[in-house]
Design a protein around this motif. Structure first.
Motif, short mmCIF file in Angstrom:
data_model
loop_
_atom_site.label_atom_id
_atom_site.label_comp_id
_atom_site.label_asym_id
_atom_site.label_seq_id
_atom_site.Cartn_x
_atom_site.Cartn_y
_atom_site.Cartn_z
N ARG A 44 91.23 65.33 67.42
CA ARG A 44 92.18 64.89 68.49
C ARG A 44 91.75 63.67 69.37
NH1 ARG A 44 96.21 67.94 67.32
NH2 ARG A 44 96.04 70.26 66.87
N LYS A 52 94.99 61.68 62.40
CA LYS A 52 96.44 62.60 62.00
C LYS A 52 96.09 63.02 60.56
CE LYS A 52 99.58 60.06 64.84
NZ LYS A 52 98.62 59.08 65.43
N ARG A 53 95.14 62.51 59.75
CA ARG A 53 94.93 62.76 58.36
C ARG A 53 93.28 63.06 57.91
NH1 ARG A 53 97.02 58.42 57.13
NH2 ARG A 53 99.14 59.18 56.85
N THR A 81 92.88 73.65 54.37
CA THR A 81 94.11 73.86 54.20
C THR A 81 94.28 75.65 54.31
OG1 THR A 81 93.26 74.11 51.90
CG2 THR A 81 94.42 72.13 52.62
N PRO A 122 94.18 76.62 59.44
CA PRO A 122 95.68 76.87 59.77
C PRO A 122 95.49 78.25 60.26
CG PRO A 122 95.73 75.42 57.79
CD PRO A 122 94.33 75.94 58.01
N ASP A 156 100.22 77.02 64.18
CA ASP A 156 101.00 75.63 64.32
C ASP A 156 100.20 74.70 64.99
OD1 ASP A 156 102.84 77.07 62.88
OD2 ASP A 156 104.20 77.56 64.65
N ASP A 157 99.28 74.62 65.85
CA ASP A 157 98.67 73.73 66.50
C ASP A 157 97.87 72.89 65.29
OD1 ASP A 157 99.42 74.64 68.70
OD2 ASP A 157 97.80 75.96 69.45
N PHE A 158 97.67 73.42 64.26
CA PHE A 158 96.65 72.63 63.13
C PHE A 158 97.87 71.74 62.56
CE2 PHE A 158 94.82 71.93 59.26
CZ PHE A 158 93.45 71.34 59.54
N ASP A 159 98.05 70.57 63.04
CA ASP A 159 99.15 69.92 62.60
C ASP A 159 98.51 68.54 61.75
OD1 ASP A 159 98.06 68.48 64.66
OD2 ASP A 159 100.15 68.47 65.61
N GLU A 198 97.37 66.37 58.57
CA GLU A 198 97.69 66.36 57.03
C GLU A 198 96.18 66.44 56.11
OE1 GLU A 198 99.37 63.02 53.57
OE2 GLU A 198 99.43 62.79 55.65
#
Length: 428
Positions: free
Chosen positions: A249, A254-255, A268, A272, A277-280, A282
């Motif tokens: 962060r 982002k990926r 994966t 999570p 949901d904080d783990f956004d 890719e």
């Protein structure tokens, strides 16, 4: 090494006095309540199709090491017929390959009732976490995770003496490659590749650079925490995960490109679960990405490689995540390569024995599992066994030396065919 372990075969099943049921403690009671449905569903089914695809059971032939026994033990604990101490060592005998879950007939059904019967990996991990809570964790795992906590990476170069692996060396493999820190996309390099077999991250980075795929590295990369979670050290795993996510962060990531299957599963599934949901982010698996780059013409493989190969499906790619077409697409794209594949069901039965902490606590079983895998490869009359998991390649390489078969990572072959001079350490 012989085909069987005489010590394991001679070990009689655990016998207990069923006359006086044991009283469960608070920790044990919480465990059996959580996993009662899974255990009862498996135990009541009566089938045992999973046993012969279990790589550990194939070697030890010990009833206590079977997937069905892992579930039956939960029922026995609930009834007071066993204690956690009675079964502690049983749960070391698992690579968490997921073969039992793939083979379970309940995967043909739908709904929570049937899904709960096929979650053997979760049951094993929960038992190991309880062993840690009760101070019953195995000595090898204690040392490994203590050093990981101190170094912030796994002690893959050894657990004795001053080993040249720590945060100061975490990016040494990238020397001369001019890779930036941070950015939208970063490549996460697992401990085994970063310190032990540095040719793999170097090959991966140079392939991505050749294809014009932009990426960076973490500012301060710690171990992903996956091995700790697999051995039952959940708090340590979560702490390491929190550090890595915070680092991503801060760098605007982002990926994440996961170049190792164990990391991919952890990112994966466990991340999570830890962060919801904080783990956004890719998460991209390198094999899928490389296959896409070849398919799109961004990565051209022109140099022929004169080898006769077969492919070893890493358990966490094929059995756990269903990634089996992409590596075969890559191998068929390499000119000069003769590829001898196995059928779909046979893919599921193979394992290196290199996962789930088994090599740390039971290295002789891992060695035998890998020896048998190379034996199967030899039947195809190949000169090379190709894998896509650096953790599998350590025991497979040792077995390959005995069998006269070379063990290569698929990324190393791609780099060679792309005309890349890799550098780094290809093996110890």
């Amino acid at each position: 090494m012989s085909n069987t372990h005489e010590h394991d075969e001679a070990t009689p099943p655990t016998t207990v006095d069923l006359g006086t049921p044991q009283i469960l403690g608070e920790v044990e009671q919480a465990f059996v309540e959580k996993w009662h449905e899974n255990a009862t569903g498996c135990f009541s089914s009566g089938h045992k199709f999973c046993r012969e695809v279990c790589p550990v059971t194939q070697v030890t032939r010990n009833e206590n090491h079977t997937p069905t026994a892992f579930h039956a033990n939960v029922i026995a604990l609930e009834k007071g017929h066993l204690t956690v101490e009675d079964v502690a060592d049983d749960y070391v005998h698992c690579t968490q390959c997921g073969g039992c879950e793939v083979r379970c007939p309940n995967t043909l059904m739908v709904g929570d009732f049937y899904r709960a019967r096929t979650e053997t990996v979760k049951v094993v991990r929960a038992m190991r976490a309880m062993l840690v809570d009760k101070g019953l964790d195995r000595e090898g795992w204690k040392v490994w995770n203590r050093l990981t906590n101190e170094l912030k990476n796994e002690p893959v170069l050894g657990v004795e003496g001053d080993q040249p692996n720590g945060q100061a060396q975490v990016r040494d493999w990238a020397e001369g490659l001019d890779i930036p820190i941070g950015g939208d996309t970063i490549m996460f390099v697992d401990c085994e590749a970063a310190y032990y077999r540095t040719s793999i991250p170097r090959a991966t980075a140079q392939i991505l650079q050749l294809a014009g795929y932009e990426f960076g590295l973490m500012n301060e990369q710690w171990c992903c925490g996956g091995p700790a979670a697999e051995m039952g050290y959940v708090e340590q795993s979560m702490r390491f995960a929190r550090h890595n996510v915070d680092d991503w962060r801060k760098s605007g990531v982002k990926r994440i490109i996961a170049i190792e299957p164990h990391d991919y599963v952890h990112f994966t599934e466990d991340y999570p679960a830890y962060f919801g949901d904080d783990f956004d982010f890719e998460v991209v698996q390198i094999i899928d990405l490389v296959a896409e780059l070849i398919r799109d013409g961004r990565l051209k493989l022109t140099k022929p490689i004169d080898r006769v190969v077969t492919y070893h499906d890493p358990c966490r790619l094929n059995k756990r995540k269903g990634i089996h077409e992409a590596p075969r697409e890559i191998l068929r794209a390499i000119p000069g390569l003769t590829f001898k594949d196995v059928d779909r069901v046979t893919q599921w039965s193979y394992c290196s024995g290199g996962g789930g902490g088994l090599p740390i606590e039971k290295p002789e079983i891992t060695a035998e599992i890998s020896r048998r895998r190379l034996e199967k490869a030899a039947e195809l009359e190949v000169d090379t066994l190709v894998s896509a998991c650096v953790w599998s390649e350590r025991p497979l390489t040792a077995a390959g030396d005995e069998a006269g078969i070379d063990v290569k990572d698929i990324i190393e072959l791609v780099a060679e065919s792309a005309g890349i001079e890799i550098g780094g350490r290809t093996r110890p």
